[in-house]
Design a protein around this motif. Structure first.
Motif, PDB file in Angstrom:
ATOM      1  N   LYS A 176       0.820  -1.210   0.000  1.00  0.00           N
ATOM      2  CA  LYS A 176       0.000   0.000   0.000  1.00  0.00           C
ATOM      3  C   LYS A 176       0.855   1.262   0.000  1.00  0.00           C
ATOM      4  N   LEU A 177       2.005   1.205   0.680  1.00  0.00           N
ATOM      5  CA  LEU A 177       2.822   2.403   0.856  1.00  0.00           C
ATOM      6  C   LEU A 177       4.007   2.490  -0.100  1.00  0.00           C
ATOM      7  N   ALA A 178       4.457   1.373  -0.658  1.00  0.00           N
ATOM      8  CA  ALA A 178       5.620   1.378  -1.558  1.00  0.00           C
ATOM      9  C   ALA A 178       5.192   1.798  -2.960  1.00  0.00           C
ATOM     10  N   LYS A 179       4.871   3.062  -3.114  1.00  0.00           N
ATOM     11  CA  LYS A 179       4.463   3.628  -4.404  1.00  0.00           C
ATOM     12  C   LYS A 179       5.099   5.008  -4.542  1.00  0.00           C
ATOM     13  N   VAL A 180       5.456   5.372  -5.764  1.00  0.00           N
ATOM     14  CA  VAL A 180       6.024   6.705  -5.977  1.00  0.00           C
ATOM     15  C   VAL A 180       4.953   7.754  -5.686  1.00  0.00           C
ATOM     16  N   PRO A 181       5.334   8.927  -5.204  1.00  0.00           N
ATOM     17  CA  PRO A 181       4.342   9.955  -4.905  1.00  0.00           C
ATOM     18  C   PRO A 181       3.686  10.496  -6.165  1.00  0.00           C
ATOM     19  N   LEU A 182       2.446  10.919  -6.031  1.00  0.00           N
ATOM     20  CA  LEU A 182       1.766  11.541  -7.174  1.00  0.00           C
ATOM     21  C   LEU A 182       2.297  12.944  -7.423  1.00  0.00           C
ATOM     22  N   ASP A 183       2.548  13.671  -6.347  1.00  0.00           N
ATOM     23  CA  ASP A 183       2.964  15.067  -6.454  1.00  0.00           C
ATOM     24  C   ASP A 183       4.457  15.134  -6.743  1.00  0.00           C
ATOM     25  N   GLN A 184       4.802  15.201  -8.017  1.00  0.00           N
ATOM     26  CA  GLN A 184       6.196  15.193  -8.440  1.00  0.00           C
ATOM     27  C   GLN A 184       6.532  16.472  -9.191  1.00  0.00           C
ATOM     28  N   ASP A 185       7.608  17.129  -8.772  1.00  0.00           N
ATOM     29  CA  ASP A 185       8.101  18.330  -9.456  1.00  0.00           C
ATOM     30  C   ASP A 185       9.585  18.441  -9.129  1.00  0.00           C
ATOM     31  N   SER A 186      10.438  17.883  -9.984  1.00  0.00           N
ATOM     32  CA  SER A 186      11.859  17.826  -9.686  1.00  0.00           C
ATOM     33  C   SER A 186      12.677  18.106 -10.935  1.00  0.00           C
ATOM     34  N   THR A 187      13.927  18.521 -10.699  1.00  0.00           N
ATOM     35  CA  THR A 187      14.846  18.833 -11.793  1.00  0.00           C
ATOM     36  C   THR A 187      16.183  18.150 -11.543  1.00  0.00           C
ATOM     37  N   SER A 188      16.693  17.494 -12.576  1.00  0.00           N
ATOM     38  CA  SER A 188      18.003  16.859 -12.514  1.00  0.00           C
ATOM     39  C   SER A 188      18.912  17.499 -13.552  1.00  0.00           C
ATOM     40  N   LEU A 189      20.177  17.649 -13.206  1.00  0.00           N
ATOM     41  CA  LEU A 189      21.155  18.248 -14.117  1.00  0.00           C
ATOM     42  C   LEU A 189      22.218  17.231 -14.480  1.00  0.00           C
ATOM     43  N   LEU A 190      22.574  17.209 -15.767  1.00  0.00           N
ATOM     44  CA  LEU A 190      23.670  16.390 -16.262  1.00  0.00           C
ATOM     45  C   LEU A 190      24.655  17.311 -16.970  1.00  0.00           C
ATOM     46  N   LYS A 233      10.256  16.289 -25.259  1.00  0.00           N
ATOM     47  CA  LYS A 233       9.206  16.272 -24.239  1.00  0.00           C
ATOM     48  C   LYS A 233       8.350  15.030 -24.444  1.00  0.00           C
ATOM     49  N   ARG A 234       8.010  14.378 -23.363  1.00  0.00           N
ATOM     50  CA  ARG A 234       7.118  13.232 -23.436  1.00  0.00           C
ATOM     51  C   ARG A 234       6.359  13.088 -22.125  1.00  0.00           C
ATOM     52  N   GLN A 235       5.206  12.474 -22.204  1.00  0.00           N
ATOM     53  CA  GLN A 235       4.383  12.200 -21.024  1.00  0.00           C
ATOM     54  C   GLN A 235       4.062  10.713 -21.008  1.00  0.00           C
ATOM     55  N   VAL A 236       4.066  10.124 -19.814  1.00  0.00           N
ATOM     56  CA  VAL A 236       3.844   8.690 -19.720  1.00  0.00           C
ATOM     57  C   VAL A 236       3.009   8.355 -18.494  1.00  0.00           C
ATOM     58  N   CYS A 237       2.119   7.388 -18.670  1.00  0.00           N
ATOM     59  CA  CYS A 237       1.348   6.799 -17.575  1.00  0.00           C
ATOM     60  C   CYS A 237       2.064   5.513 -17.178  1.00  0.00           C
ATOM     61  N   GLN A 248       7.444  16.602 -14.037  1.00  0.00           N
ATOM     62  CA  GLN A 248       6.312  17.235 -13.351  1.00  0.00           C
ATOM     63  C   GLN A 248       5.060  16.367 -13.506  1.00  0.00           C
ATOM     64  N   ALA A 249       4.333  16.213 -12.411  1.00  0.00           N
ATOM     65  CA  ALA A 249       3.088  15.446 -12.441  1.00  0.00           C
ATOM     66  C   ALA A 249       2.012  16.219 -13.184  1.00  0.00           C
ATOM     67  N   TYR A 280      -1.524   4.195 -10.620  1.00  0.00           N
ATOM     68  CA  TYR A 280      -0.818   4.703 -11.795  1.00  0.00           C
ATOM     69  C   TYR A 280      -0.615   6.208 -11.675  1.00  0.00           C
ATOM     70  N   ALA A 281       0.524   6.667 -12.153  1.00  0.00           N
ATOM     71  CA  ALA A 281       0.832   8.091 -12.147  1.00  0.00           C
ATOM     72  C   ALA A 281       1.101   8.553 -13.579  1.00  0.00           C
ATOM     73  N   VAL A 282       0.870   9.837 -13.830  1.00  0.00           N
ATOM     74  CA  VAL A 282       1.136  10.433 -15.138  1.00  0.00           C
ATOM     75  C   VAL A 282       2.106  11.594 -14.930  1.00  0.00           C
ATOM     76  N   TRP A 283       3.312  11.426 -15.450  1.00  0.00           N
ATOM     77  CA  TRP A 283       4.352  12.444 -15.314  1.00  0.00           C
ATOM     78  C   TRP A 283       4.795  12.925 -16.690  1.00  0.00           C
ATOM     79  N   LEU A 284       5.179  14.185 -16.745  1.00  0.00           N
ATOM     80  CA  LEU A 284       5.679  14.818 -17.965  1.00  0.00           C
ATOM     81  C   LEU A 284       7.166  15.082 -17.803  1.00  0.00           C
ATOM     82  N   LEU A 285       7.969  14.631 -18.774  1.00  0.00           N
ATOM     83  CA  LEU A 285       9.416  14.826 -18.756  1.00  0.00           C
ATOM     84  C   LEU A 285       9.831  15.741 -19.899  1.00  0.00           C
ATOM     85  N   ALA A 286      10.535  16.810 -19.562  1.00  0.00           N
ATOM     86  CA  ALA A 286      11.067  17.731 -20.566  1.00  0.00           C
ATOM     87  C   ALA A 286      12.585  17.810 -20.392  1.00  0.00           C
TER      88      ALA A 286
END
Length: 359
Positions: free
Chosen positions: A30-44, A114-118, A78-79, A92-98
Motif C-alpha cells: 500500500k505504501l511502496a508507491k512513488v508519490p503523485l505530487d512530483q516536481d523535480s529537476t536533474s542536471l547532467l 518532451k514526453r508524457q507517460v502513464c 512534473q506530475a 498509476y501516475a502520469v508524469w511529464l518529462l522535458a
C-alpha cells in the motif's frame, strides 16, 4: 494472577506475529508507491567532441558543427494532475518529462524533447494497452512530442505535435526491491524498451548501489530534411536518416529503486547515402555532484521506512511474537505444587486420649 499475565503475553504475541505477516503482505504494497505530487529537476553535465548547433541570426536557421563543446542537460519531471488516472489511491501516475541540452559557451539550445507517460507507481513500468475492457491508463495519457523540421513561417518556432503511444519499460526509476537481474528500461532516443544488464555493485556517495548497463545498438530513429552542405551534398536540401547508438549506465539503490547516478554516452549521425556519415553528436553526459547528492538524500529519507515494512519490522515482530507466545504457554502450563488441606475454621481435630491401667 499468573494465568491473567500469561493470557496478556499470549495476546501480545499473537498481535506481534500478525503484524509480522501484515507488514510485508498488506502495508508495504500500500505504501511502496512513488508519490503523485512530483516536481523535480536533474542536471547532467559533460562534453561533446562534436555536436550540431542550429542558430538563427535573423535571416533564417544556420546549421554548424561545433567541436569540444561543454554541455548541460536539464531534465524536469512534473506530475500532470489533469490526467484522469491522477486520483487518490491510484496505482498509476502520469508524469511529464522535458529535457533540454545547451552549450555552456553561449546557452544555445542544441536539442529539446518532451514526453508524457502513464506508469505503474509500484513497478515503475510504462503502461502498455493489451486490449483490456477497462484500461488502467487513458489512451491520451502517454505521448511523445515531436517537433516538425520547419516552421510554418520564417522566424517562428516549428510546431509541436503529440504522438500518442505506449512507452514500454521502466520509467524514471527501478522497482522497489530491485533485484540483481536484467531489466527492460525505456530509451528516449529509440522509443523502445532496451535491456539494462546487471553488472555488479558499487558505492556511490556512501550508498551501495546496483549497477546496470544499457547498450543500445545502431538504430535508425528518424528521417529528416537537412541542408545539403551538412552531409556533403551540393543540393540545398536533402533527406537524411538519423542513426543513434549509445551506452547508458545506471546506479540504482535497490530498496527504493532510485537512480542515484546516471551516465549517458551517445553517438548520433546523419546518413544520406551520398557520402560519409555526418556526426551530429558524440559525447557523454552524467549527473552533476549536486544531483547525485539530492538523489542520495531521497534514498536516506525513504530507505529505512521501506526496510522496516518489508524486512526488519516483520523479522523483529516475528521473533518478539514467538518469544511472547512461548513465554505465555510456559506460564499457563505451570501448576502450583499441591499443599496440605487446611481444616475449616471452628472445627478442631479430635484429641487423642491415652488410657493407663491403674494399680
Amino acid at each position: 494472577m499468573r494465568r491473567a499475565f500469561g493470557l496478556i503475553l499470549l495476546a501480545l504475541g499473537v498481535f506481534a506475529v500478525a503484524g509480522a505477516v501484515l507488514l510485508p503482505t498488506y502495508v508495504y504494497p500500500k505504501l511502496a508507491k512513488v508519490p503523485l505530487d512530483q516536481d523535480s529537476t536533474s542536471l547532467l553535465e559533460g562534453t561533446a567532441s562534436q555536436v550540431l548547433a542550429v542558430t538563427d541570426n535573423g535571416s533564417g536557421p544556420v546549421s554548424a558543427i561545433r567541436k569540444d563543446a561543454k554541455l548541460t542537460a536539464t531534465a524536469h519531471v512534473q506530475a500532470n494532475f489533469a490526467a484522469p488516472e491522477m486520483h487518490q489511491d491510484t496505482d498509476y501516475a502520469v508524469w511529464l518529462l522535458a529535457v533540454q541540452v545547451t552549450d555552456d559557451a553561449d546557452n544555445t539550445v542544441l536539442s529539446a524533447s518532451k514526453r508524457q507517460v502513464c506508469f505503474d507507481r509500484r513497478t515503475g513500468e510504462g503502461y502498455e494497452p493489451r486490449g483490456e475492457s477497462d484500461p488502467k491508463c487513458d489512451a491520451k495519457s502517454s505521448f511523445v512530442t515531436e517537433l516538425k523540421d520547419k516552421a510554418d513561417k520564417d522566424g517562428q518556432k516549428p510546431p509541436e505535435t503529440n504522438d500518442y503511444k505506449a512507452q514500454p519499460g521502466l520509467q524514471f526509476k527501478f522497482p522497489f526491491g530491485t533485484e540483481q537481474q536484467d531489466y527492460k528500461v525505456y530509451d528516449d532516443n529509440t522509443g523502445a524498451a532496451v535491456t539494462a544488464k546487471y553488472s555488479g555493485t558499487e558505492t556511490v556517495d556512501g550508498i551501495e548501489t546496483y549497477k546496470f548497463v544499457q547498450d543500445i545498438p545502431d538504430t535508425k530513429t528518424a528521417t529528416k530534411d537537412v541542408p545539403g552542405s551538412l552531409v556533403g551534398s551540393a543540393d540545398p536540401t536533402v533527406k537524411a536518416d538519423l542513426y543513434y547508438r549509445g551506452v547508458n549506465t545506471l546506479w540504482v539503490e535497490p530498496v527504493t529503486g532510485i537512480e542515484v547516478k546516471q551516465q549517458q554516452q551517445q553517438h548520433q549521425e546523419l546518413r544520406s547515402g551520398t557520402g560519409q556519415p555526418t556526426v551530429v553528436f558524440d559525447g557523454t553526459l552524467a549527473f552533476t555532484a549536486e544531483t547525485v547528492a539530492k538523489m542520495a538524500d531521497q534514498v536516506n529519507a525513504n530507505k529505512g521506512r521501506l526496510e522496516f515494512l518489508s524486512s526488519t519490522g516483520p523479522l523483529w515482530l516475528g521473533i518478539g511474537g514467538g518469544v511472547l507466545i512461548i513465554g505465555s504457554i510456559v506460564l499457563l502450563a505451570r501448576r502450583r505444587r499441591a499443599e496440605p488441606p487446611v481444616a475449616p475454621r471452628g472445627k478442631q481435630p479430635p484429641r487423642k486420649v491415652l488410657f493407663t491401667a491403674g494399680p
